[in-house]
Design an enzyme around this catalytic site. Structure first.
Site, PDB file in Angstrom:
ATOM      1  N   SER A 143       3.574   3.852   4.780  1.00 15.63           N
ATOM      2  CA  SER A 143       4.448   2.996   5.589  1.00 15.63           C
ATOM      3  C   SER A 143       4.710   3.721   6.896  1.00 15.63           C
ATOM      4  CB  SER A 143       5.772   2.796   4.843  1.00 15.63           C
ATOM      5  OG  SER A 143       6.754   2.222   5.690  1.00 15.63           O
ATOM      6  N   TYR A 156      12.926   5.709  -0.355  1.00 13.65           N
ATOM      7  CA  TYR A 156      11.694   5.110   0.169  1.00 13.65           C
ATOM      8  C   TYR A 156      11.050   6.038   1.204  1.00 13.65           C
ATOM      9  CZ  TYR A 156       8.667   1.299   1.885  1.00 13.65           C
ATOM     10  OH  TYR A 156       7.596   0.517   2.243  1.00 13.65           O
TER      11      TYR A 156
HETATM   12  P1  NAD Z   1       5.601  -7.012  -2.796  1.00 13.52           P
HETATM   13  O1  NAD Z   1       6.967  -6.951  -3.380  1.00 13.52           O
HETATM   14  O2  NAD Z   1       5.093  -8.307  -2.271  1.00 13.52           O
HETATM   15  O3  NAD Z   1       4.534  -6.447  -3.831  1.00 13.52           O
HETATM   16  C1  NAD Z   1       4.773  -5.298  -4.611  1.00 13.52           C
HETATM   17  C2  NAD Z   1       3.778  -5.255  -5.752  1.00 13.52           C
HETATM   18  O4  NAD Z   1       4.054  -4.090  -6.548  1.00 13.52           O
HETATM   19  C3  NAD Z   1       3.903  -6.459  -6.698  1.00 13.52           C
HETATM   20  O5  NAD Z   1       2.620  -6.829  -7.153  1.00 13.52           O
HETATM   21  C4  NAD Z   1       4.730  -5.905  -7.861  1.00 13.52           C
HETATM   22  O6  NAD Z   1       4.540  -6.581  -9.094  1.00 13.52           O
HETATM   23  C5  NAD Z   1       4.187  -4.487  -7.922  1.00 13.52           C
HETATM   24  N1  NAD Z   1       5.052  -3.559  -8.645  1.00 13.52           N
HETATM   25  C6  NAD Z   1       6.353  -3.272  -8.423  1.00 13.52           C
HETATM   26  N2  NAD Z   1       6.790  -2.388  -9.350  1.00 13.52           N
HETATM   27  C7  NAD Z   1       5.740  -2.114 -10.150  1.00 13.52           C
HETATM   28  C8  NAD Z   1       5.555  -1.270 -11.293  1.00 13.52           C
HETATM   29  N3  NAD Z   1       6.550  -0.524 -11.793  1.00 13.52           N
HETATM   30  N4  NAD Z   1       4.330  -1.235 -11.875  1.00 13.52           N
HETATM   31  C9  NAD Z   1       3.311  -2.007 -11.399  1.00 13.52           C
HETATM   32  N5  NAD Z   1       3.435  -2.812 -10.334  1.00 13.52           N
HETATM   33  C10 NAD Z   1       4.637  -2.862  -9.722  1.00 13.52           C
HETATM   34  O7  NAD Z   1       5.621  -5.912  -1.644  1.00 13.52           O
HETATM   35  P2  NAD Z   1       4.592  -5.553  -0.451  1.00 13.52           P
HETATM   36  O8  NAD Z   1       5.345  -5.667   0.816  1.00 13.52           O
HETATM   37  O9  NAD Z   1       3.294  -6.244  -0.603  1.00 13.52           O
HETATM   38  O10 NAD Z   1       4.433  -3.992  -0.721  1.00 13.52           O
HETATM   39  C11 NAD Z   1       3.216  -3.385  -1.099  1.00 13.52           C
HETATM   40  C12 NAD Z   1       3.223  -1.934  -0.590  1.00 13.52           C
HETATM   41  O11 NAD Z   1       3.242  -1.938   0.830  1.00 13.52           O
HETATM   42  C13 NAD Z   1       4.419  -1.120  -1.052  1.00 13.52           C
HETATM   43  O12 NAD Z   1       4.013   0.192  -1.383  1.00 13.52           O
HETATM   44  C14 NAD Z   1       5.305  -1.103   0.185  1.00 13.52           C
HETATM   45  O13 NAD Z   1       6.138   0.012   0.216  1.00 13.52           O
HETATM   46  C15 NAD Z   1       4.259  -1.057   1.277  1.00 13.52           C
HETATM   47  N6  NAD Z   1       4.730  -1.462   2.598  1.00 13.52           N
HETATM   48  C16 NAD Z   1       5.210  -2.727   2.809  1.00 13.52           C
HETATM   49  C17 NAD Z   1       5.637  -3.067   4.092  1.00 13.52           C
HETATM   50  C18 NAD Z   1       6.166  -4.432   4.408  1.00 13.52           C
HETATM   51  O14 NAD Z   1       6.679  -4.623   5.514  1.00 13.52           O
HETATM   52  N7  NAD Z   1       6.056  -5.402   3.521  1.00 13.52           N
HETATM   53  C19 NAD Z   1       5.581  -2.138   5.121  1.00 13.52           C
HETATM   54  C20 NAD Z   1       5.100  -0.873   4.866  1.00 13.52           C
HETATM   55  C21 NAD Z   1       4.656  -0.549   3.601  1.00 13.52           C
END
Ligand code: NAD
Length: 261
Positions: A143, A156
């Site tokens: 991130s 985080y």
């Molecule tokens: P999201 O909530 O849409 O998806 C998260 C996924 O992780 C889901 O499929 C969920 O079921 C899974 N998950 C959560 N806990 C779990 C566990 N204990 N075991 C297995 N699976 C689990 O979120 P997203 O925004 O798509 O995030 C995906 C990644 O991207 C994360 O690591 C997040 O930190 C990172 N990220 C997101 C953003 C953003 O702005 N959305 C920015 C930077 C980084």
């Protein structure tokens, strides 16, 4: 179809960024091991749809990323049933916001386990097979918070800085084994993880979600635009390509100029 014959394991691929990355890799011909939480029927519909649309093999494993033995078992299942884990995308993640002094210990433990330790356990399980085959691509979803901080995100930010650090270590250790290890550092991407933060903030401030979208973007990014999950999928495909074969140990920003400021 540049990834035909490769097998990709994408954690947290039932939603958001992980699902878009799985889709982008399958569009290039990669077979998939999907993972993540959600309603069983919705996951099965998604799995079958990806397999049918792209003509690839797609399996689903429900491993909980906070459980090291389940992570190792999922990698073993992919190797046994799909033949390998050639591409590993460590993406599953959660969020919780509170000041340090109010941050619940169990939320700290959970975020460190899922967002950070799971990346270590995943790489540990997948690297031996990649070394044996002489090819591998590991993509850790960090991130902008792997590079800079924001208030109220102590777990985080700590976890994502940890992911960037372990990406560099694994990259150095595997540098001459045909393996690359990189971290993608997105800025704001409109997924359920961010939508919840927008809704909570709008409630707290008495504003609308639309107003909070603009406030989130202009507070952090030079570019007042969300990155799409599909754009992150495109970057993951690039990191798997021959053009990126000497790119390793890199935190790759895709953040509308967030960390440039
Ligand atoms: P999201 O909530 O849409 O998806 C998260 C996924 O992780 C889901 O499929 C969920 O079921 C899974 N998950 C959560 N806990 C779990 C566990 N204990 N075991 C297995 N699976 C689990 O979120 P997203 O925004 O798509 O995030 C995906 C990644 O991207 C994360 O690591 C997040 O930190 C990172 N990220 C997101 C953003 C953003 O702005 N959305 C920015 C930077 C980084």
């Amino acid at each position: 179809m540049s990834l035909k014959g490769k097998v990709a394991l994408v954690t947290g691929s039932t939603s958001g960024i992980g699902l878009a990355i799985a889709r982008a890799l399958a569009a290039e011909g990669a077979d998939l091991m999907l993972n993540g939480f959600g309603p069983a029927d919705a996951i099965e519909t998604e799995r079958a749809g990806l397999a049918r649309t792209f003509g690839v093999r797609a399996l689903y494993n429900p491993a909980d990323m906070s459980k090291p033995e389940q992570i190792a078992a999922m990698v073993a299942e992919a190797e046994a049933k799909l033949g390998a884990v050639d591409i590993q995308v460590n993406n599953a993640g959660i969020q919780f916001v509170a000041n340090v002094e109010d941050f619940p210990n169990e939320k700290w433990d959970q975020i460190i386990a899922i967002n950070m330790s799971a990346v270590f356990h995943g790489m540990k399980a997948a690297i031996p097979g990649m070394k044996k085959r002489g090819w591998g691509r590991i993509i850790n979803i960090a991130s902008a918070h792997g590079l800079v901080a924001s208030p109220q995100k102590v777990a985080y930010v700590a976890a994502k800085h940890g992911v960037v650090g372990m990406t560099k270590v694994a990259a150095i250790e595997t540098a001459n084994s045909g393996i690359t290890v990189n971290a993608i550092c997105p800025g704001w991407v409109l997924t359920p993880l961010v939508e919840k933060q927008l809704e909570d903030k709008a409630k707290e401030q008495g504003t609308s979600v639309e107003q909070e979208k603009q406030a989130f973007l202009s507070e952090k990014q030079a570019m007042t635009k969300f990155t799409t999950a599909e754009q992150i999928g495109g970057l993951a495909v690039f990191l798997c390509s021959e053009s990126a074969a000497t790119m390793t140990g890199a935190p790759v920003s895709i953040d509308g100029g967030w960390v440039a400021q």
